[in-house]
Design a protein around this motif. Structure first.
Motif, PDB file in Angstrom:
ATOM      1  N   SER A  38      77.959  98.905 -42.936  1.00  0.00           N
ATOM      2  CA  SER A  38      77.681  99.527 -44.237  1.00  0.00           C
ATOM      3  C   SER A  38      77.003  98.579 -45.221  1.00  0.00           C
ATOM      4  O   SER A  38      76.514  99.022 -46.264  1.00  0.00           O
ATOM      5  N   GLN A  51      75.643 104.677 -57.249  1.00  0.00           N
ATOM      6  CA  GLN A  51      76.823 104.914 -56.416  1.00  0.00           C
ATOM      7  C   GLN A  51      77.892 105.680 -57.187  1.00  0.00           C
ATOM      8  O   GLN A  51      78.560 106.565 -56.637  1.00  0.00           O
ATOM      9  N   ALA A  55      79.611 109.365 -56.448  1.00  0.00           N
ATOM     10  CA  ALA A  55      81.046 109.644 -56.462  1.00  0.00           C
ATOM     11  C   ALA A  55      81.359 110.849 -57.345  1.00  0.00           C
ATOM     12  O   ALA A  55      82.170 111.711 -56.981  1.00  0.00           O
ATOM     13  N   SER A  89      83.751 102.491 -55.882  1.00  0.00           N
ATOM     14  CA  SER A  89      84.759 102.577 -54.822  1.00  0.00           C
ATOM     15  C   SER A  89      86.102 103.058 -55.360  1.00  0.00           C
ATOM     16  O   SER A  89      86.857 103.735 -54.647  1.00  0.00           O
ATOM     17  N   ILE A  92      85.884 106.853 -55.792  1.00  0.00           N
ATOM     18  CA  ILE A  92      85.992 107.495 -54.480  1.00  0.00           C
ATOM     19  C   ILE A  92      87.425 107.423 -53.965  1.00  0.00           C
ATOM     20  O   ILE A  92      87.931 108.380 -53.358  1.00  0.00           O
ATOM     21  N   GLU A 151      82.913 106.175 -48.528  1.00  0.00           N
ATOM     22  CA  GLU A 151      81.930 105.172 -48.939  1.00  0.00           C
ATOM     23  C   GLU A 151      80.885 104.956 -47.847  1.00  0.00           C
ATOM     24  O   GLU A 151      79.676 104.913 -48.120  1.00  0.00           O
ATOM     25  N   GLN A 156      77.368 103.561 -49.041  1.00  0.00           N
ATOM     26  CA  GLN A 156      77.854 102.523 -49.944  1.00  0.00           C
ATOM     27  C   GLN A 156      78.525 101.403 -49.135  1.00  0.00           C
ATOM     28  O   GLN A 156      78.882 101.598 -47.970  1.00  0.00           O
ATOM     29  N   ALA A 158      81.052 100.034 -47.768  1.00  0.00           N
ATOM     30  CA  ALA A 158      82.453 100.301 -47.449  1.00  0.00           C
ATOM     31  C   ALA A 158      83.177  99.083 -46.898  1.00  0.00           C
ATOM     32  O   ALA A 158      84.404  98.977 -47.014  1.00  0.00           O
TER      33      ALA A 158
END
Length: 210
Positions: A38, A51, A55, A89, A92, A151, A156, A158
């Motif tokens: 990722s 990002q 989300a 993150s 998410i 992610e 993204q 992850a």
């Protein structure tokens, strides 16, 4: 917080070793390979604003309302809104919490798990804790993994959360790989990921056991 930091120079070998531990575990291999890849070779982590927008869009697809506000003023989840002025993150991760929380706990601050690390009104969130510490930790583990899979699916980085949330702690022990596979199988059995470990826009139902 990473329990045992891994040097950047050592990371490729660590990832290779963990992948070897997943031999014969197709669901876990599919998930891990997407997570491990990722972050592109140039190390680019992407644009946080874009990002975060991804989300928020994901939350909308699931019917989750969001609020452009810092969780520190209240809660990450206040029973109606996810506050989105956090790292992408984190947003998410909150979406994954919503998916895996029982409908009965969704109206509670921070899903009845106690105050999240970014929530400001800690005492209020802690007062409505509805799970034991063991139950909460178990749900947190499933949530962590589902969020990481989202992610990866969104393109993204992850792998950062995978490291930060200690999925590679004890990477050279068979038990670590087995735990990873076991948690994935529970998400799969619950209808939250497909046969290739891609996350699905599902929500836990009343009475559903994970």
């Amino acid at each position: 917080m990473i329990l045992t930091p891994i040097d950047t120079e050592d990371l490729p070998a660590v990832l290779d070793r963990f992948e070897q531990q997943l031999d014969g575990k197709p669901l876990a291999l599919a998930a891990f390979r997407r997570i491990a890849r990722s972050i592109p070779p140039d190390g680019s982590l992407g644009d946080p604003a874009a990002q975060r927008a991804q989300a928020v869009e994901l939350a909308g697809r699931l019917g989750i309302e969001t609020l452009d506000e810092d969780p520190a003023v209240a809660f990450s989840w206040d029973g109606r809104f996810i506050r989105t002025r956090s790292e992408p993150s984190v947003v998410i991760h909150e979406i994954a919490h919503w998916q895996l929380c029982t409908p009965e706990r969704r109206p509670l601050y921070d899903f009845g798990l106690g105050a999240g690390p970014e929530s400001g009104r800690v005492e209020e969130a802690d007062r409505v804790m509805a799970l034991s510490q063991e139950e909460g930790q178990d749900e947190e583990g499933l949530t962590s993994l589902l969020g990481i899979l989202w992610e990866a699916d969104l393109g993204q980085p992850a792998l950062l959360a995978f490291l930060e949330q200690n999925w590679l702690e004890g990477y050279d022990r068979p038990a670590t790989a087995s735990h990873f596979e076991r948690m994935l199988k529970r998400l799969h059995a619950g209808g939250f990921i497909d046969d290739e470990a891609h996350p699905l826009p599902a929500a836990r139902q009343s009475g559903q056991i994970l």
